[in-house]
Design a protein around this motif. Sequence first.
Motif, mmCIF file in Angstrom:
data_model
loop_
_atom_site.group_PDB
_atom_site.id
_atom_site.type_symbol
_atom_site.label_atom_id
_atom_site.label_comp_id
_atom_site.label_asym_id
_atom_site.label_seq_id
_atom_site.Cartn_x
_atom_site.Cartn_y
_atom_site.Cartn_z
ATOM 1 N N PRO A 145 28.481 129.495 78.384
ATOM 2 C CA PRO A 145 28.989 130.873 78.422
ATOM 3 C C PRO A 145 27.959 131.940 78.071
ATOM 4 O O PRO A 145 28.104 133.097 78.483
ATOM 5 N N ASN A 146 26.912 131.574 77.334
ATOM 6 C CA ASN A 146 25.907 132.573 76.965
ATOM 7 C C ASN A 146 25.159 133.113 78.184
ATOM 8 O O ASN A 146 24.508 134.160 78.111
ATOM 9 N N GLN A 147 25.257 132.409 79.310
ATOM 10 C CA GLN A 147 24.634 132.873 80.551
ATOM 11 C C GLN A 147 25.470 133.945 81.244
ATOM 12 O O GLN A 147 24.998 134.620 82.153
ATOM 13 N N GLY A 148 26.718 134.094 80.809
ATOM 14 C CA GLY A 148 27.655 134.972 81.489
ATOM 15 C C GLY A 148 27.193 136.407 81.678
ATOM 16 O O GLY A 148 27.221 136.935 82.803
ATOM 17 N N PRO A 149 26.768 137.093 80.615
ATOM 18 C CA PRO A 149 26.343 138.491 80.779
ATOM 19 C C PRO A 149 25.193 138.659 81.771
ATOM 20 O O PRO A 149 25.156 139.648 82.515
ATOM 21 N N PHE A 150 24.274 137.697 81.779
ATOM 22 C CA PHE A 150 23.166 137.753 82.734
ATOM 23 C C PHE A 150 23.686 137.650 84.162
ATOM 24 O O PHE A 150 23.270 138.410 85.047
ATOM 25 N N VAL A 151 24.611 136.722 84.394
ATOM 26 C CA VAL A 151 25.181 136.551 85.731
ATOM 27 C C VAL A 151 25.924 137.812 86.160
ATOM 28 O O VAL A 151 25.777 138.281 87.294
ATOM 29 N N ASP A 152 26.709 138.372 85.251
ATOM 30 C CA ASP A 152 27.458 139.592 85.571
ATOM 31 C C ASP A 152 26.518 140.714 86.013
ATOM 32 O O ASP A 152 26.774 141.408 87.006
ATOM 33 N N ALA A 153 25.436 140.884 85.255
ATOM 34 C CA ALA A 153 24.478 141.942 85.580
ATOM 35 C C ALA A 153 23.816 141.686 86.929
ATOM 36 O O ALA A 153 23.638 142.609 87.741
ATOM 37 N N LEU A 154 23.470 140.426 87.177
ATOM 38 C CA LEU A 154 22.801 140.083 88.429
ATOM 39 C C LEU A 154 23.735 140.273 89.624
ATOM 40 O O LEU A 154 23.306 140.715 90.697
ATOM 41 N N VAL A 155 25.002 139.960 89.449
ATOM 42 C CA VAL A 155 25.985 140.183 90.512
ATOM 43 C C VAL A 155 26.044 141.669 90.875
ATOM 44 O O VAL A 155 26.027 142.044 92.054
ATOM 45 N N ALA A 178 25.181 137.092 105.710
ATOM 46 C CA ALA A 178 24.761 135.807 105.148
ATOM 47 C C ALA A 178 24.686 135.844 103.627
ATOM 48 O O ALA A 178 24.929 134.830 102.962
ATOM 49 N N ALA A 179 24.370 137.018 103.068
ATOM 50 C CA ALA A 179 24.087 137.100 101.636
ATOM 51 C C ALA A 179 25.282 137.492 100.775
ATOM 52 O O ALA A 179 25.469 136.939 99.679
ATOM 53 N N TYR A 180 26.085 138.430 101.238
ATOM 54 C CA TYR A 180 27.103 139.003 100.349
ATOM 55 C C TYR A 180 28.135 137.983 99.854
ATOM 56 O O TYR A 180 28.525 138.027 98.677
ATOM 57 N N PRO A 181 28.592 137.052 100.689
ATOM 58 C CA PRO A 181 29.537 136.053 100.170
ATOM 59 C C PRO A 181 28.983 135.238 99.004
ATOM 60 O O PRO A 181 29.753 134.814 98.128
ATOM 61 N N THR A 182 27.671 135.023 98.968
ATOM 62 C CA THR A 182 27.073 134.297 97.844
ATOM 63 C C THR A 182 27.259 135.066 96.546
ATOM 64 O O THR A 182 27.520 134.481 95.485
ATOM 65 N N VAL A 183 27.137 136.381 96.625
ATOM 66 C CA VAL A 183 27.312 137.225 95.438
ATOM 67 C C VAL A 183 28.754 137.152 94.944
ATOM 68 O O VAL A 183 29.012 137.012 93.738
ATOM 69 N N VAL A 184 29.704 137.235 95.864
ATOM 70 C CA VAL A 184 31.115 137.197 95.471
ATOM 71 C C VAL A 184 31.502 135.796 94.987
ATOM 72 O O VAL A 184 32.329 135.650 94.081
ATOM 73 N N LYS A 185 30.900 134.779 95.573
ATOM 74 C CA LYS A 185 31.130 133.415 95.088
ATOM 75 C C LYS A 185 30.709 133.297 93.623
ATOM 76 O O LYS A 185 31.425 132.705 92.796
ATOM 77 N N ALA A 186 29.552 133.862 93.291
ATOM 78 C CA ALA A 186 29.090 133.851 91.902
ATOM 79 C C ALA A 186 30.056 134.630 91.015
ATOM 80 O O ALA A 186 30.373 134.208 89.897
ATOM 81 N N ALA A 187 30.536 135.758 91.512
ATOM 82 C CA ALA A 187 31.497 136.563 90.749
ATOM 83 C C ALA A 187 32.781 135.783 90.483
ATOM 84 O O ALA A 187 33.381 135.899 89.407
ATOM 85 N N SER A 188 33.192 134.963 91.457
ATOM 86 C CA SER A 188 34.439 134.202 91.305
ATOM 87 C C SER A 188 34.342 133.157 90.204
ATOM 88 O O SER A 188 35.364 132.703 89.680
ATOM 89 N N ARG A 189 33.142 132.774 89.851
ATOM 90 C CA ARG A 189 32.952 131.818 88.755
ATOM 91 C C ARG A 189 32.990 132.512 87.396
ATOM 92 O O ARG A 189 32.975 131.854 86.360
ATOM 93 N N ARG A 190 33.020 133.838 87.428
ATOM 94 C CA ARG A 190 33.005 134.601 86.190
ATOM 95 C C ARG A 190 34.382 135.164 85.844
ATOM 96 O O ARG A 190 34.948 134.828 84.826
ATOM 97 N N SER A 191 34.929 136.028 86.707
ATOM 98 C CA SER A 191 36.219 136.634 86.373
ATOM 99 C C SER A 191 36.847 137.285 87.595
ATOM 100 O O SER A 191 36.132 137.732 88.506
ATOM 101 N N PRO A 192 38.184 137.357 87.636
ATOM 102 C CA PRO A 192 38.858 138.075 88.727
ATOM 103 C C PRO A 192 38.433 139.539 88.805
ATOM 104 O O PRO A 192 38.353 140.109 89.896
ATOM 105 N N ALA A 193 38.158 140.137 87.651
ATOM 106 C CA ALA A 193 37.759 141.548 87.642
ATOM 107 C C ALA A 193 36.435 141.749 88.365
ATOM 108 O O ALA A 193 36.256 142.733 89.103
ATOM 109 N N LEU A 194 35.496 140.823 88.167
ATOM 110 C CA LEU A 194 34.199 140.945 88.824
ATOM 111 C C LEU A 194 34.339 140.721 90.330
ATOM 112 O O LEU A 194 33.669 141.379 91.132
ATOM 113 N N VAL A 195 35.220 139.808 90.717
ATOM 114 C CA VAL A 195 35.496 139.603 92.142
ATOM 115 C C VAL A 195 36.040 140.888 92.754
ATOM 116 O O VAL A 195 35.596 141.334 93.819
#
Length: 300
Positions: A145-155, A178-195
């Motif tokens: 979970p400590n990676q979470g804030p980094f992922v959120d920022a990168l998304v 080709a690229a944008y779905p990868t970003v949303v896929k990453a967001a889906s691993r974090r939270s519905p709000a980020l999606v």
Amino acid sequence: MLDPSQRLLSEELILTHTELIVLILSRFSAITEDNDSGLEQYEKVLYGSLDIIVGLGGGKGVSDTFRAIRGKGPLSEVSESLATFILTVAEQLIHLVDARAVRDTILPLAEKYMVRPQHKASFEASFAFLLVLVDAASETALSEPNQGPFVDALVHILAQGLIKQTRDGSISPSQLKAAYPTVVKAASRRSPALVATTINQIKDAEFKTDEAKDTVRIVRIMLIPYVPGPEIPEYLETIAQLILSTKQGSDARLEAASTAFQVIMKEIPDESRQYGIEWWQRWRRRFNGAGADAEAVAKL
């Protein structure tokens, strides 16, 4: 037959020489940018060498290679061509690059060149690296979970960057698709709000060309698998209206309907698939175009 000590020495020599080959290749990376004829052979040698380094040296071999490529000078002295090389290698070895190299070298280079489209090679290499990084980091964040804030920022950075650079013409609509779905896929691993944030960003973005607008429509359909289950009914109704907003019988209508069908049948999560199939059956005839297009959609 070599005894264990001789075999170890032989492998160390091979690894050392292979790392040297990669170092030499990094110094000639600028030549390949203007010479397509030699690029294929260059890449064969590079990727073959990287395979050897990974196989014989593992994570340590990768770290040693990166330190050699990077050199000891300040990061500001790294040329654009060398930055492209570093980012390309990092993309290929994303699961073996150590956190220090990412933090101190690779990520700063990616952030620097992702806003410099005038140098196409490093610009594209930056986005390619950041996309594999956000995918890998979001997967890691599921257990760390400590990676979470980094992922959120990168998304957020990637979503905004892809939209802006597409709007400016530096990224093509096909690259955005080709690229944008990868970003949303990453967001889906974090939270519905980020999606929701990433989906709204692409929905609300304004583009000048019809090609970009058509691409955004397809991208929004491709994002169906990453929508949280409870929100699927509302999202699919929005998608239905989006498809119906295209001209009846047009190629745009056929492409949108076909994409929706493929996503529902092959990519939507199991818990939402039954609802998705029922949605498709309910709307498919409304999606039908005219003439040959009607037959094509009806057969889906």
